[in-house]
Design a protein around this motif. Structure first.
Motif, PDB file in Angstrom:
ATOM      1  N   LYS A   1      -7.909  10.962  21.498  1.00 30.75           N
ATOM      2  CA  LYS A   1      -6.735  11.478  22.198  1.00 30.75           C
ATOM      3  C   LYS A   1      -6.946  11.475  23.711  1.00 30.75           C
ATOM      4  CE  LYS A   1      -5.186  14.479  18.421  1.00 30.75           C
ATOM      5  NZ  LYS A   1      -5.039  15.879  17.942  1.00 30.75           N
ATOM      6  N   LYS A   2      -8.156  11.807  24.139  1.00 27.71           N
ATOM      7  CA  LYS A   2      -8.463  11.798  25.573  1.00 27.71           C
ATOM      8  C   LYS A   2      -8.327  10.391  26.146  1.00 27.71           C
ATOM      9  CE  LYS A   2     -12.291  12.399  28.812  1.00 27.71           C
ATOM     10  NZ  LYS A   2     -13.733  12.662  28.961  1.00 27.71           N
TER      11      LYS A   2
ATOM     12  N   GLU B   1      -2.861   5.712  28.853  1.00 32.46           N
ATOM     13  CA  GLU B   1      -1.405   5.758  28.728  1.00 32.46           C
ATOM     14  C   GLU B   1      -0.912   4.894  27.564  1.00 32.46           C
ATOM     15  OE1 GLU B   1       0.168   4.648  32.493  1.00 32.46           O
ATOM     16  OE2 GLU B   1      -0.548   6.442  33.529  1.00 32.46           O
TER      17      GLU B   1
ATOM     18  N   ARG C   1      -4.680   9.304  26.374  1.00 32.06           N
ATOM     19  CA  ARG C   1      -3.991   9.889  27.534  1.00 32.06           C
ATOM     20  C   ARG C   1      -4.334   9.132  28.807  1.00 32.06           C
ATOM     21  NH1 ARG C   1      -5.536  14.837  25.216  1.00 32.06           N
ATOM     22  NH2 ARG C   1      -7.259  15.003  26.706  1.00 32.06           N
TER      23      ARG C   1
END
Length: 322
Positions: A171-172, A178, A175
């Motif tokens: 998830k990091k 993008e 993010r």
């Protein structure tokens, strides 16, 4: 413009405290670093769980900007003979460290690939040059390292990463890059990677190059892995005496999706534990899959062996229904 780099290297932690899922190991390593007193180390555990990263972080925190001059990394599976230990390793170990440091570090990755003779030579080198050099040995199987070397090292055992740890890292990265990573995409990557964070990150990068939105279908396509649902359906069809339909599913996986026979067999092994069948039947299935796996390793025809597995499942299904 985004950096076109391999994400495994781009997002490699720079400090020990940033490594995920290995808290007990990291706590012990940090104490060695804080005291500036490092023994020979042996890192053991499955691939993709932070062994190389931990070694690099130790070097960076000990030596600062001069870590590259005081850190030698060798892959023992490539240079596994006694000549490598007697020449390259020994020559580096006998030289003084750069800067005001007491010792330098030699990191031997996949050291369980070293021959027995090379390990014996390494044992002597570790003794002779302990004043100027520390060794960090990384391996998947510590049992393949000879006892004299194990007794000279502080042993650190790296465990497989938990699903939540891998999910948090994915998830990091999503993010920061993008990209749209769906929940079922995360679950699929975790399923395919089997606790290997390096593999999980590589699958994420490959999937992002294929589609803007990463779902489980994209992940299974990129990783050349069958969906767990497809494998489970094939097993249930065979158990319900629908052999021809199960065989059709098998041909779909082998021919249309191009999966290897041993990969399908391994996925069948994983799915059997979740089947709604009695434990004694599961025991028989696992025993038979072990036999079929051995036959494949020995060179048997994968299509015939997998069809034999489905035939055996159908026979078991007949017995359970009668």
């Amino acid at each position: 413009m985004k950096e076109h780099r391999v994400w495994v290297e781009k997002y490699r932690p720079e400090k020990l405290s940033e490594i995920v899922g290995q808290n007990s190991v990291i706590d012990r390593l940090q104490k060695f670093v804080e005291n500036q007193s490092l023994p020979h180390l042996l890192f053991a555990g499955p691939p993709g769980n932070g062994k190389t990263t931990a070694a690099l972080c130790v070097a960076k925190e000990l030596f600062g900007e001069k870590w590259r001059q005081n850190f030698l990394e060798l892959n023992a599976s490539d240079e596994r003979g006694i000549d490598t230990v007697r020449t390259r390793v020994k020559d580096y170990a006998r030289t003084r460290p750069v800067g005001k440091f007491s010792y330098k570090i030699i990191y031997l990755d996949e050291s369980d690939a070293l021959t027995s003779e090379a390990q014996q030579a390494l044992r002597r080198t570790m003794e002779m040059y302990s004043d100027t050099c520390r060794f960090i040995l990384a391996c998947n199987y510590s049992s393949k390292i000879i006892e004299p070397i194990q007794s000279r090292c502080a042993v650190f055992r790296f465990k497989r990463l938990a699903e939540e740890d891998i999910g948090r890292v994915l998830k990091k990265i999503a993010r920061e890059e993008e990209i749209k990573l769906k929940d079922d995409g995360i679950e699929a990557i975790i399923y395919v990677s089997e606790g290997d964070l390096r593999r999980a990150i590589n699958i994420l990068q490959a999937s992002s190059a294929l589609e803007e939105e990463i779902s489980e279908d994209v992940v299974y396509q990129v990783s050349a892995t069958a969906s767990p649902g497809e494998v489970k359906d094939m097993i249930n069809l065979a158990l319900n005496n629908d052999f021809e339909e199960a065989r059709g599913k098998l041909m779909e996986l082998l021919v249309n999706q191009g999966l290897a026979g041993d990969d399908i067999l391994q996925q069948m092994h994983r799915e059997i534990f979740d089947l709604d069948i009695p434990d004694p039947v599961k025991v028989k299935l696992i025993d038979r899959l072990g036999e079929l796996d051995f036959r494949l390793v020995e060179g048997a025809n994968e299509r015939i062996q997998l069809e034999a597995a489905l035939a055996y499942l159908s026979r078991l299904g007949n017995r359970m229904s009668s």
